[in-house]
Design an enzyme around this catalytic site. Structure first.
Site, short mmCIF file in Angstrom:
data_model
loop_
_atom_site.label_atom_id
_atom_site.label_comp_id
_atom_site.label_asym_id
_atom_site.label_seq_id
_atom_site.Cartn_x
_atom_site.Cartn_y
_atom_site.Cartn_z
N ASP A 111 29.04 41.12 34.86
CA ASP A 111 28.13 40.20 34.19
C ASP A 111 28.28 38.87 34.93
O ASP A 111 29.32 38.59 35.53
CB ASP A 111 28.52 40.05 32.72
CG ASP A 111 27.65 39.04 32.00
OD1 ASP A 111 26.42 39.12 32.13
OD2 ASP A 111 28.22 38.15 31.34
N ASP A 144 32.14 39.20 29.49
CA ASP A 144 32.87 38.28 28.62
C ASP A 144 33.27 38.93 27.31
O ASP A 144 33.99 38.35 26.51
CB ASP A 144 32.07 37.00 28.36
CG ASP A 144 30.74 37.27 27.66
OD1 ASP A 144 30.55 38.40 27.17
OD2 ASP A 144 29.90 36.36 27.62
N ASP A 183 28.41 41.68 25.65
CA ASP A 183 28.34 42.86 26.50
C ASP A 183 29.07 44.06 25.91
O ASP A 183 29.42 44.98 26.65
CB ASP A 183 28.93 42.54 27.88
CG ASP A 183 28.16 41.45 28.58
OD1 ASP A 183 26.93 41.48 28.53
OD2 ASP A 183 28.79 40.55 29.16
#
Length: 668
Positions: free
Chosen positions: A358, A561, A565
């Site tokens: 990410d 994080d 997610d």
């Protein structure tokens, strides 16, 4: 407060040795383990003295009328160190449990005594005891690396009445409720999670994050349980009960990690259940068939060969060293600020060839700043910022916060202080509000197209910026763009190169940000590919597409994080969260947590996992190779009982010592 006691690197009774009753695999329930270290040392010393005397005077005793003295002098060390094994074998026999280590060693040594091989019988028990002492010390070393976490749990805390620290009262941290004020003196550990109300200091968070650099704290700073207060007197307002604190969660997860077995461990468990009974059956055939079928074969010689086979057949080197290796790996990782939730995830880390990241909060700091304001004709910079801040006033997105902060610097006449009555936040697209009866939009091109507002021409920005474009529309017109940048983490600069050096062949970034911002980050970090403008559900689909790609041959990790997610973290072969000590979602959703927010620790985790896996494979190959060789030599009469002792106790000891190396394999 009670310390952790149940962490043990050996397999559980139902998943370890063939019967779950060998002393290694059942928690060392025989008397040797129960004795104090001093008593163990005295007993071992006495046994070694009598064993040495027996070796020195054996030939003289055999040539004298006192030949029985040989049996007496060797039975003393045999029974002194071996009676626990014999009692365990008898107990297991009564309970219907055969083919464990106690049974094999008892039968083998009884047979050696019957054949008059007293030194060999005593040596089996004596060196087994020495090997077990080394094993317990190796296990203790692995346990200490994990118990270092449990030792930082504070036993007491001091409640105070106000922010001045009045009327301190000693209290159990388990009884403190959220919202209470606690006093933390210099050198003391923070007992509970909270916010600093008064005082300035530096925190040592190395026990939680592995990071040795002190962190400056002041009123308003977060205080995590387990941190050590440096020099200032602090008053902290607690935000959670002890059981909900970051420290308690980390301790619980590390404890549970020891119970999750790697595929290699599960294979050895299944192998041991078949291997040991098969060898016992083979030993029985070797003892009986040749004397019955061969004219020159004697029962004494073939029974001796069968006894050698029984001694060699103990699978201790595998059943002990492999779980110990993974256990030590988990402990070594936790000491380096890497929380791995089980040996299965440790093994998966060693097999990775694709890592998906990410962007925000992982490769970048997640600290947004307005880097450019580009109004259309008819609007000033201040007007554009004022309208954008008004539209974003109810959003908790980091980009919205950056726009609101930037608007605080414009003159007051451009700031809109009216209340926002109409507001809608559209996931992955932006926000819709209303001002003076006209719609006010702040978001991406998709949001503008859906509202029939012509897409603006692209705004030229510095390609070095990791910038996202927030398009502003008022009424039916596009009125300008605000560029918001997120700083790339300094620690991420050499990450991709390091990962490629660790065997990672494909690095990918998934982000909901604009093409321009995503491209800038990907190019600066040297990522192999990236995908931009992804909605949350599209990230999951894209990850599954990557995992099914021909480019992905082994395993895939997703690094995020851990807050937004969670579905992607769960879907990956191994989910890795950043900044887990402050995030419940990270700890719950991820399989691995990098506790100090350093992307470079991902390379450290992969390196440590590969080294741990290498040590485990070394132990398997070495143990099976030596045992197989001695078994073949024993069948053909070329192996002695001393060789069998080395193939059992010696190999187990060497494998255990080799496993202890993994404690230091997570050093950067």
């Amino acid at each position: 407060m009670e310390k952790i006691k149940h962490i043990h690197p050996h397999p559980a009774a139902d998943a370890g040795c063939p019967t779950g009753s060998c002393p290694h695999c059942s928690g060392h329930d025989h008397s040797f383990e129960e004795a104090s270290p001093k008593a163990e040392a005295i007993r071992l010393t006495i046994s070694l003295i009598f064993f040495a005397l027996g070796i020195i005077f054996r030939s003289k005793l055999q040539a004298s009328p006192y030949r029985i003295g040989e049996y007496v002098i060797f039975l003393i060390p045999y029974l002194t160190v071996g009676y626990g094994v014999i009692l365990s074998a008898l107990r297991n026999l009564i309970n219907g449990k055969l083919f464990d280590e106690n049974f094999l060693m008892t039968v083998a040594t009884f047979g050696a005594i019957a054949l008059g091989e007293m030194p060999e019988a005593a040596a089996v028990m004596l060196f087994y005891t020495i090997g077990e002492m080394f094993q317990e010390r190796a296990a203790s070393s692995a346990r200490r690396s994990i118990q270092a976490l449990t030792d930082i749990r504070p036993d007491t805390t001091y409640l105070v009445s106000d922010s001045q620290g009045s009327d301190p009262r000693k209290t159990d941290p388990l009884l403190v409720e959220p919202g209470s004020l606690v006093l933390v003196r210099p050198g003391e550990r923070v007992p509970l999670d909270g916010i600093i109300v008064s005082g300035n200091s530096f925190f040592d968070t190395s026990a939680l994050t592995g990071e040795s650099v002190p962190v400056r704290v002041e009123p308003g700073s977060q205080a995590l349980a387990g941190s050590v207060n440096g020099q200032g007197l602090l008053i902290i307002e607690t935000t959670a009960r002890y059981g909900d604190s970051s420290l308690a969660r980390i301790i619980k997860l590390v404890e549970e990690a020891a119970e999750r077995k790697a595929p290699t461990e599960r294979f050895i468990t299944r192998f041991a259940r078949v291997y040991t009974p098969a060898v016992v059956g083979a030993a029985l055939l070797i003892a009986l068939l040749p004397p019955l079928l061969l004219a020159d074969a004697s029962f004494a010689e073939w029974i001796r060969r069968a006894l050698i086979l029984l001694v060699v057949s103990c699978p201790c080197a595998l059943v002990i060293s492999i779980p110990l290796g993974y256990f030590g790996g988990i402990g070594g990782a936790s000491a380096a600020g890497i929380l791995i939730k089980g040996a299965n995830y440790l093994e998966t880390l060693a097999e990775l060839d694709t890592v998906v990241f990410d962007k925000t909060g992982t490769l970048t700091e997640g600290v947004f700043e307005v880097s450019g304001v580009y109004p259309e004709k008819g609007y000033s910079r201040e007007e554009l910022l004022g309208l954008a801040a008004f539209a974003e006033s109810h959003s908790n997105h980091p980009i919205a916060g950056a726009i609101r902060r930037a608007a605080e610097t414009i003159p007051s006449e451009f700031r809109i202080d009216a209340s926002l009555n109409t507001f809608e936040e559209i996931a992955g697209k932006g926000v819709r509000a209303e001002w003076l009866g006209k719609p006010l939009l702040a978001g991406n091109q998709t949001l503008l197209r859906e509202n029939n507002i012509p897409s603006p021409p692209p705004v030229e920005k510095d390609k070095g910026e990791a910038a996202s474009s927030v398009l502003i529309a008022y009424g039916e017109n596009y009125i300008g763009t605000i560029a918001v940048s997120d700083r790339i983490r300094e620690d991420a600069a050499g990450l991709v190169t390091a990962l490629h050096g660790k065997g990672i062949r494909h690095t990918v970034m998934l982000t909901g940000d604009s093409e321009t911002g995503a491209k800038a980050v990907a190019e600066k970090l040297g990522l192999d590919s990236y995908y931009a403008k992804l909605l949350p559900d599209e990230k999951l689909s894209k990850l599954e597409e990557i995992m099914a790609s021909p480019r992905t041959y082994k395993r895939t990790a997703f690094v995020g994080d851990g807050i937004n997610d969670a579905p992607v973290l769960s879907r990956a072969d191994v989910g890795i969260a950043m900044g887990g000590i402050g995030s419940d979602a990270a700890i719950e959703a991820a399989d691995v947590v990098l506790m100090d927010d350093k992307p470079s620790n991902l390379a450290t985790a992969i390196t440590g996992a590969k080294r741990t896996r290498g040590v485990v494979l070394q132990n398997i190959i070495f143990s099976l190779g030596i045992k197989g060789l001695v078994i073949l030599l024993g069948i053909f009469g070329l192996a002695s009982m001393w060789m069998a002792i080395f193939a059992d106790v010696g190999v187990a000891l060497l494998a255990i010592l080799n496993s202890t190396r993994v404690l230091k394999m997570f050093k950067a």
